[in-house]
Scaffold this active site. Sequence first.
Site, PDB file in Angstrom:
ATOM      1  N   PRO A 296       0.797  -1.229   0.000  1.00 38.91           N
ATOM      2  CG  PRO A 296       0.120  -0.881   2.215  1.00 38.91           C
ATOM      3  CD  PRO A 296       0.911  -1.815   1.357  1.00 38.91           C
ATOM      4  N   GLY A 297       2.123   1.185  -0.218  1.00 42.69           N
ATOM      5  CA  GLY A 297       2.905   2.410  -0.414  1.00 42.69           C
ATOM      6  C   GLY A 297       3.734   2.855   0.772  1.00 42.69           C
ATOM      7  N   GLY A 298       3.838   2.016   1.776  1.00 40.45           N
ATOM      8  CA  GLY A 298       4.611   2.390   2.970  1.00 40.45           C
ATOM      9  C   GLY A 298       6.038   2.775   2.614  1.00 40.45           C
ATOM     10  CB  CYS A 420       7.822  -9.359   5.960  1.00 45.31           C
ATOM     11  SG  CYS A 420       6.443  -9.709   4.887  1.00 45.31           S
TER      12      CYS A 420
HETATM   13  C1  SAM Z   1       5.176  -7.083   0.749  1.00 41.17           C
HETATM   14  S1  SAM Z   1       3.921  -6.330  -0.164  1.00 41.17           S
HETATM   15  C2  SAM Z   1       4.560  -4.770  -0.558  1.00 41.17           C
HETATM   16  C3  SAM Z   1       4.484  -3.790   0.583  1.00 41.17           C
HETATM   17  C4  SAM Z   1       4.923  -2.411   0.162  1.00 41.17           C
HETATM   18  N1  SAM Z   1       6.253  -2.408  -0.375  1.00 41.17           N
HETATM   19  C5  SAM Z   1       4.854  -1.455   1.328  1.00 41.17           C
HETATM   20  O1  SAM Z   1       5.861  -1.258   1.972  1.00 41.17           O
HETATM   21  O2  SAM Z   1       3.770  -0.935   1.593  1.00 41.17           O
HETATM   22  C6  SAM Z   1       4.059  -7.173  -1.692  1.00 41.17           C
HETATM   23  C7  SAM Z   1       3.146  -6.645  -2.774  1.00 41.17           C
HETATM   24  O3  SAM Z   1       3.488  -7.297  -3.976  1.00 41.17           O
HETATM   25  C8  SAM Z   1       2.322  -7.467  -4.744  1.00 41.17           C
HETATM   26  N2  SAM Z   1       2.615  -8.491  -5.756  1.00 41.17           N
HETATM   27  C9  SAM Z   1       2.371  -9.813  -5.707  1.00 41.17           C
HETATM   28  N3  SAM Z   1       2.818 -10.414  -6.822  1.00 41.17           N
HETATM   29  C10 SAM Z   1       3.360  -9.435  -7.589  1.00 41.17           C
HETATM   30  C11 SAM Z   1       3.978  -9.420  -8.874  1.00 41.17           C
HETATM   31  N4  SAM Z   1       4.138 -10.532  -9.589  1.00 41.17           N
HETATM   32  N5  SAM Z   1       4.382  -8.243  -9.364  1.00 41.17           N
HETATM   33  C12 SAM Z   1       4.233  -7.106  -8.658  1.00 41.17           C
HETATM   34  N6  SAM Z   1       3.659  -7.052  -7.441  1.00 41.17           N
HETATM   35  C13 SAM Z   1       3.224  -8.204  -6.920  1.00 41.17           C
HETATM   36  C14 SAM Z   1       1.294  -7.843  -3.714  1.00 41.17           C
HETATM   37  O4  SAM Z   1      -0.006  -7.605  -4.187  1.00 41.17           O
HETATM   38  C15 SAM Z   1       1.675  -6.945  -2.556  1.00 41.17           C
HETATM   39  O5  SAM Z   1       0.947  -5.760  -2.602  1.00 41.17           O
END
Ligand code: SAM
Length: 591
Positions: A296-298, A420
């Site tokens: 979500p953009g953190g 994580c």
């Molecule tokens: C760990 S979270 C990211 C959290 C974000 N960086 C933050 O700090 O708010 C991983 C994200 O990767 C997305 N995701 C999953 N598979 C993906 C892909 N193949 N390409 C790009 N994003 C993907 C998920 O929907 C999720 O929102």
Amino acid sequence: MDMEKKGLILGVFEGVNYLDQCCEINCNLGHSVNVCIVVCIYSCDVGSMAGPKLGRKKGAKAISHPPRKKQKAVLPVEEESEKEELLSDSDGKDEPEKLEESDEEEEGVDSDSEMSSDGDDPFANDILQGNDDEEDGTDEGSDSGEDSDSDASDIEKRARAIDEEKAREKKMQKLSYSLTSKKKLMSSHYRLWRCFQFVELMELIEAFEKPRPICLRTNTLKTRRRDLAGVLLNRGVNLDPLSKWSKVGLVVYDLKFQLEPPQNIWLGIICASSFLPVMALAPQEKERIVDMAAAPGGKTTYVAALMKNTGIIYANEMKESRLKSLTANLHRMGVTNTIVSNYDGRELPKVLGNNSVDRILLDAPCSGTGVISKDESVKTSKSALDIQNCAHLQKQLILAAIDMVDANSKSGGYIVYSTCSIMVAEIRSLQRASISHLDREDKALLSHVHNMDGFFVAKLKKMSNMKPTLQESEDLGEVEEAHELIERNEQNEDDQKHQKEKVVKNNQKEKVVRVNQKKKISQENKKVNNGSSKIGKGEKTSANEQRMKRKRPSREEIAKAREEKRQALREAKRKAGTGNKAASMKSQDAD
Ligand SMILES: C[S@@+](CC[C@H](N)C(=O)[O-])C[C@H]1O[C@@H](n2cnc3c(N)ncnc32)[C@H](O)[C@@H]1O
């Protein structure tokens, strides 16, 4: 170790003394380029870094932060005025005196609350026992005299006994629940946790169940940490600076107005470990940066803040449903240098081009095993296959990142990979991209050691945009295969046992089927031998073989057979019709 590079990395963390180790492995990276991996090992202990309380108001209670006395002091704790640190973002002037005064009072409040909240106060039981003893003494005395008194004390005793029994039952229930969940966790992920010693594993599981300190990150696009701290302190919030290493982080102990945060000044509640990937990325102003998995953009908002809204950030998110929160957060935080896209991260090199950006943050989608303290379902909902799938996706995303980043970038050429997760398979996604060996435990930020969510961060430097020759690719392919082979060989005993059992069962089943088939065939053979004069005694042709040998009828033959069948049916009907007619005539005659 190449000191220059080490210096570079340490430079990224200038003033950061929590870096336990910084090791660098020059290696052939699979896929297309040579990459230097710089593995930074973080040992952060938020609690011990935070130091004494700041500005806590009289009577304010410290809640839900882990007991400090149990935390390991990994870092030299700054004993000097944290208020100075907290308010020292710029010049350190204008510190409200009120805050300093409250420091001393704070210590008392803090230690009290720790004792009571922990249930660790060694005197607590003694005091209770003392009371009991006194009461016992009174009872004895009253036995010799007034009956009504002794009745009353009997009732009291019984009531107390019932209370105690209830408390014991509750305790047992809690214990058995906790044991069951631990057992579940251990059995479901046994093979994946094999890298931990049993005792450490238990500590880790315990740590998952402890709440983490609440951390806030100041949105420096809108305010300064000292101003934010001032606002919060004025509203009676107890807080500490996160540490010296974070100029924006605050640890908060009693966020009373959690539901109505002053939206223009902070992001929200985050875990301290989520600062680290962005700090490792160290984005520079005016750079082109990709956040491959952004929602979500953190981290995107933090990157934007460090870039002071200059340059370009490509914030990509594959899941459409998560774009809304991403864009909402970017707007809320005043981010203006970001382009949001909705691609599978693996496709991004085709969209943005190879060697086209300065830095890449890959905060990879993962199993989430490092954040069990936030989401308990992770304990049992993740199968080995989920973990392997995640690891496979992560590897492909890393390879896409390597393609995109420009080794010739004047200021960058870096990729930061974070998850994580503390699962070996996922951490090894790096290895599977053919980066040479990483010692697994050492690279992860472990909850029980660091009092943070489990986390893994690695920083890569792309050394060349040259594609490897065919021979190199083949060699690297072999390396990759070798890694996969090693991994397959590393399946734990449990897995192997399970497989063996399966194989034995399957073999048994197959044996039974084969025996039955043999029996059937020999029975059919017997029948054929007995029934058919054509097959002589010496002929060993089985019924099956005969069937195989039998020629398929031609189309004409089939059509002829059908016609014959139809005629036979018609004949039968006709006969039946005449029979019915004769019968009905007979009955009419009788009438
Ligand atoms: C760990 S979270 C990211 C959290 C974000 N960086 C933050 O700090 O708010 C991983 C994200 O990767 C997305 N995701 C999953 N598979 C993906 C892909 N193949 N390409 C790009 N994003 C993907 C998920 O929907 C999720 O929102």
